[in-house]
Scaffold this motif. Structure first.
Motif, PDB file in Angstrom:
ATOM      1  N   ASN A 119     -61.502 -67.911 -11.866  1.00  0.00           N
ATOM      2  CA  ASN A 119     -61.347 -67.413 -13.231  1.00  0.00           C
ATOM      3  C   ASN A 119     -60.785 -68.495 -14.128  1.00  0.00           C
ATOM      4  O   ASN A 119     -60.027 -69.356 -13.669  1.00  0.00           O
ATOM      5  CB  ASN A 119     -60.383 -66.221 -13.264  1.00  0.00           C
ATOM      6  CG  ASN A 119     -60.910 -65.039 -12.503  1.00  0.00           C
ATOM      7  OD1 ASN A 119     -61.909 -64.463 -12.877  1.00  0.00           O
ATOM      8  ND2 ASN A 119     -60.243 -64.691 -11.414  1.00  0.00           N
ATOM      9  N   LEU A 120     -61.095 -68.420 -15.422  1.00  0.00           N
ATOM     10  CA  LEU A 120     -60.537 -69.353 -16.403  1.00  0.00           C
ATOM     11  C   LEU A 120     -59.488 -68.665 -17.269  1.00  0.00           C
ATOM     12  O   LEU A 120     -59.626 -67.495 -17.619  1.00  0.00           O
ATOM     13  CB  LEU A 120     -61.636 -69.890 -17.316  1.00  0.00           C
ATOM     14  CG  LEU A 120     -62.613 -70.881 -16.714  1.00  0.00           C
ATOM     15  CD1 LEU A 120     -63.595 -71.343 -17.778  1.00  0.00           C
ATOM     16  CD2 LEU A 120     -61.904 -72.069 -16.107  1.00  0.00           C
ATOM     17  N   TYR A 121     -58.457 -69.431 -17.612  1.00  0.00           N
ATOM     18  CA  TYR A 121     -57.410 -68.990 -18.528  1.00  0.00           C
ATOM     19  C   TYR A 121     -57.299 -70.018 -19.643  1.00  0.00           C
ATOM     20  O   TYR A 121     -57.480 -71.209 -19.410  1.00  0.00           O
ATOM     21  CB  TYR A 121     -56.061 -68.923 -17.812  1.00  0.00           C
ATOM     22  CG  TYR A 121     -55.885 -67.739 -16.902  1.00  0.00           C
ATOM     23  CD1 TYR A 121     -55.012 -66.720 -17.241  1.00  0.00           C
ATOM     24  CD2 TYR A 121     -56.564 -67.639 -15.703  1.00  0.00           C
ATOM     25  CE1 TYR A 121     -54.828 -65.633 -16.408  1.00  0.00           C
ATOM     26  CE2 TYR A 121     -56.393 -66.563 -14.863  1.00  0.00           C
ATOM     27  CZ  TYR A 121     -55.521 -65.555 -15.223  1.00  0.00           C
ATOM     28  OH  TYR A 121     -55.347 -64.481 -14.404  1.00  0.00           O
ATOM     29  N   GLN A 122     -56.991 -69.547 -20.862  1.00  0.00           N
ATOM     30  CA  GLN A 122     -56.716 -70.441 -21.980  1.00  0.00           C
ATOM     31  C   GLN A 122     -55.524 -69.909 -22.748  1.00  0.00           C
ATOM     32  O   GLN A 122     -55.204 -68.727 -22.683  1.00  0.00           O
ATOM     33  CB  GLN A 122     -57.916 -70.554 -22.924  1.00  0.00           C
ATOM     34  CG  GLN A 122     -58.993 -71.452 -22.429  1.00  0.00           C
ATOM     35  CD  GLN A 122     -60.098 -71.670 -23.448  1.00  0.00           C
ATOM     36  OE1 GLN A 122     -60.359 -70.841 -24.295  1.00  0.00           O
ATOM     37  NE2 GLN A 122     -60.752 -72.810 -23.351  1.00  0.00           N
ATOM     38  N   LYS A 123     -54.894 -70.814 -23.504  1.00  0.00           N
ATOM     39  CA  LYS A 123     -53.760 -70.418 -24.314  1.00  0.00           C
ATOM     40  C   LYS A 123     -54.214 -69.398 -25.342  1.00  0.00           C
ATOM     41  O   LYS A 123     -55.234 -69.579 -25.986  1.00  0.00           O
ATOM     42  CB  LYS A 123     -53.144 -71.633 -25.003  1.00  0.00           C
ATOM     43  CG  LYS A 123     -51.861 -71.320 -25.714  1.00  0.00           C
ATOM     44  CD  LYS A 123     -51.089 -72.593 -25.966  1.00  0.00           C
ATOM     45  CE  LYS A 123     -49.771 -72.332 -26.646  1.00  0.00           C
ATOM     46  NZ  LYS A 123     -48.846 -71.573 -25.849  1.00  0.00           N
ATOM     47  N   ASP A 124     -53.451 -68.322 -25.477  1.00  0.00           N
ATOM     48  CA  ASP A 124     -53.793 -67.271 -26.431  1.00  0.00           C
ATOM     49  C   ASP A 124     -53.609 -67.799 -27.850  1.00  0.00           C
ATOM     50  O   ASP A 124     -52.521 -68.252 -28.199  1.00  0.00           O
ATOM     51  CB  ASP A 124     -52.901 -66.056 -26.193  1.00  0.00           C
ATOM     52  CG  ASP A 124     -53.347 -64.849 -26.982  1.00  0.00           C
ATOM     53  OD1 ASP A 124     -54.383 -64.922 -27.658  1.00  0.00           O
ATOM     54  OD2 ASP A 124     -52.651 -63.825 -26.915  1.00  0.00           O
ATOM     55  N   PRO A 125     -54.641 -67.757 -28.671  1.00  0.00           N
ATOM     56  CA  PRO A 125     -54.555 -68.339 -30.010  1.00  0.00           C
ATOM     57  C   PRO A 125     -53.851 -67.461 -31.043  1.00  0.00           C
ATOM     58  O   PRO A 125     -53.734 -67.850 -32.187  1.00  0.00           O
ATOM     59  CB  PRO A 125     -56.026 -68.517 -30.389  1.00  0.00           C
ATOM     60  CG  PRO A 125     -56.710 -67.416 -29.672  1.00  0.00           C
ATOM     61  CD  PRO A 125     -55.963 -67.253 -28.375  1.00  0.00           C
ATOM     62  N   THR A 126     -53.362 -66.286 -30.659  1.00  0.00           N
ATOM     63  CA  THR A 126     -52.747 -65.406 -31.644  1.00  0.00           C
ATOM     64  C   THR A 126     -51.428 -65.957 -32.153  1.00  0.00           C
ATOM     65  O   THR A 126     -50.742 -66.716 -31.483  1.00  0.00           O
ATOM     66  CB  THR A 126     -52.491 -64.008 -31.058  1.00  0.00           C
ATOM     67  OG1 THR A 126     -51.619 -64.136 -29.937  1.00  0.00           O
ATOM     68  CG2 THR A 126     -53.783 -63.353 -30.634  1.00  0.00           C
ATOM     69  N   ASN A 127     -51.073 -65.554 -33.339  1.00  0.00           N
ATOM     70  CA  ASN A 127     -49.821 -65.950 -33.969  1.00  0.00           C
ATOM     71  C   ASN A 127     -48.666 -65.279 -33.226  1.00  0.00           C
ATOM     72  O   ASN A 127     -48.665 -64.062 -33.043  1.00  0.00           O
ATOM     73  CB  ASN A 127     -49.857 -65.510 -35.438  1.00  0.00           C
ATOM     74  CG  ASN A 127     -48.651 -65.974 -36.199  1.00  0.00           C
ATOM     75  OD1 ASN A 127     -47.626 -66.346 -35.630  1.00  0.00           O
ATOM     76  ND2 ASN A 127     -48.772 -65.947 -37.511  1.00  0.00           N
ATOM     77  N   LYS A 128     -47.667 -66.027 -32.832  1.00  0.00           N
ATOM     78  CA  LYS A 128     -46.535 -65.462 -32.091  1.00  0.00           C
ATOM     79  C   LYS A 128     -45.739 -64.479 -32.932  1.00  0.00           C
ATOM     80  O   LYS A 128     -45.068 -63.611 -32.413  1.00  0.00           O
ATOM     81  CB  LYS A 128     -45.626 -66.575 -31.572  1.00  0.00           C
ATOM     82  CG  LYS A 128     -46.245 -67.342 -30.442  1.00  0.00           C
ATOM     83  CD  LYS A 128     -45.276 -68.331 -29.877  1.00  0.00           C
ATOM     84  CE  LYS A 128     -45.929 -69.109 -28.759  1.00  0.00           C
ATOM     85  NZ  LYS A 128     -45.012 -70.056 -28.162  1.00  0.00           N
ATOM     86  N   HIS A 129     -45.816 -64.599 -34.255  1.00  0.00           N
ATOM     87  CA  HIS A 129     -45.095 -63.676 -35.124  1.00  0.00           C
ATOM     88  C   HIS A 129     -45.644 -62.251 -34.970  1.00  0.00           C
ATOM     89  O   HIS A 129     -44.923 -61.282 -35.060  1.00  0.00           O
ATOM     90  CB  HIS A 129     -45.203 -64.143 -36.585  1.00  0.00           C
ATOM     91  CG  HIS A 129     -44.545 -63.218 -37.549  1.00  0.00           C
ATOM     92  ND1 HIS A 129     -43.179 -63.141 -37.672  1.00  0.00           N
ATOM     93  CD2 HIS A 129     -45.057 -62.317 -38.423  1.00  0.00           C
ATOM     94  CE1 HIS A 129     -42.872 -62.239 -38.588  1.00  0.00           C
ATOM     95  NE2 HIS A 129     -44.008 -61.728 -39.060  1.00  0.00           N
ATOM     96  N   HIS A 130     -46.948 -62.141 -34.727  1.00  0.00           N
ATOM     97  CA  HIS A 130     -47.586 -60.844 -34.576  1.00  0.00           C
ATOM     98  C   HIS A 130     -47.851 -60.514 -33.112  1.00  0.00           C
ATOM     99  O   HIS A 130     -48.653 -59.647 -32.815  1.00  0.00           O
ATOM    100  CB  HIS A 130     -48.910 -60.817 -35.354  1.00  0.00           C
ATOM    101  CG  HIS A 130     -48.720 -61.015 -36.810  1.00  0.00           C
ATOM    102  ND1 HIS A 130     -48.187 -60.053 -37.612  1.00  0.00           N
ATOM    103  CD2 HIS A 130     -48.956 -62.078 -37.608  1.00  0.00           C
ATOM    104  CE1 HIS A 130     -48.117 -60.496 -38.851  1.00  0.00           C
ATOM    105  NE2 HIS A 130     -48.578 -61.738 -38.866  1.00  0.00           N
TER     106      HIS A 130
END
Length: 144
Positions: A119-130
């Motif tokens: 499986n592949l994992y990548q850094k979640d691109p969401t804003n940490k504030h939300h």
């Protein structure tokens, strides 16, 4: 350990060409005969992925075909070294906010009755504030 797989006879199970094919190819080329020194990450504090900034991570799940799970291991590519990976812990991925992609490949060894999922994992691109709790980060571990 000469290989992450049971032997050299593990073959792709229902192979398909994916968008992330180059990442799978790089990992599988390395996984056939990994460098023993790149498998040793025995420090208790883990690996700081924020410093290393890997573009992706690979999860290798090994189990008996239709049987119990034998291992779940995680690897990241080493910058500056062609086709080299180091092993990391699952907690390292959680701390770095990596998320599982919907991109995987399966391999099967008929000789040893083993099944492998990559499986592949990548850094979640969401804003940490939300940012909100998900399965990778249980809500009880959030300090508000």
């Amino acid at each position: 350990m000469s290989s992450l797989f049971c032997c050299g006879s593990a073959k792709a199970y229902r192979p398909q060409h994916l968008d992330h094919e180059a990442k799978f190819t790089a990992f599988m080329t390395w996984a056939v005969f990994p460098n023993a020194s790149s498998l040793n990450t025995s420090n208790d504090e883990g690996v700081n992925l924020a410093d290393l900034k890997p573009p992706y991570a690979v999860q290798l799940v090994r189990q008996v075909n239709y049987g119990p799970l034998e291992s779940r291991r995680y690897f990241i590519p080493v910058e500056g070294k062609d086709e080299a990976f180091i092993e990391i812990a699952e907690d390292d991925l959680i701390r770095a906010n990596f998320q599982k992609l919907n991109s995987y490949k399966n391999f099967k060894c008929d000789e040893h009755n083993e099944f492998f999922e990559v499986n592949l994992y990548q850094k979640d691109p969401t804003n940490k504030h939300h940012w909100r709790a998900n399965l990778a980060r249980p809500a009880n571990s959030i300090d508000l």
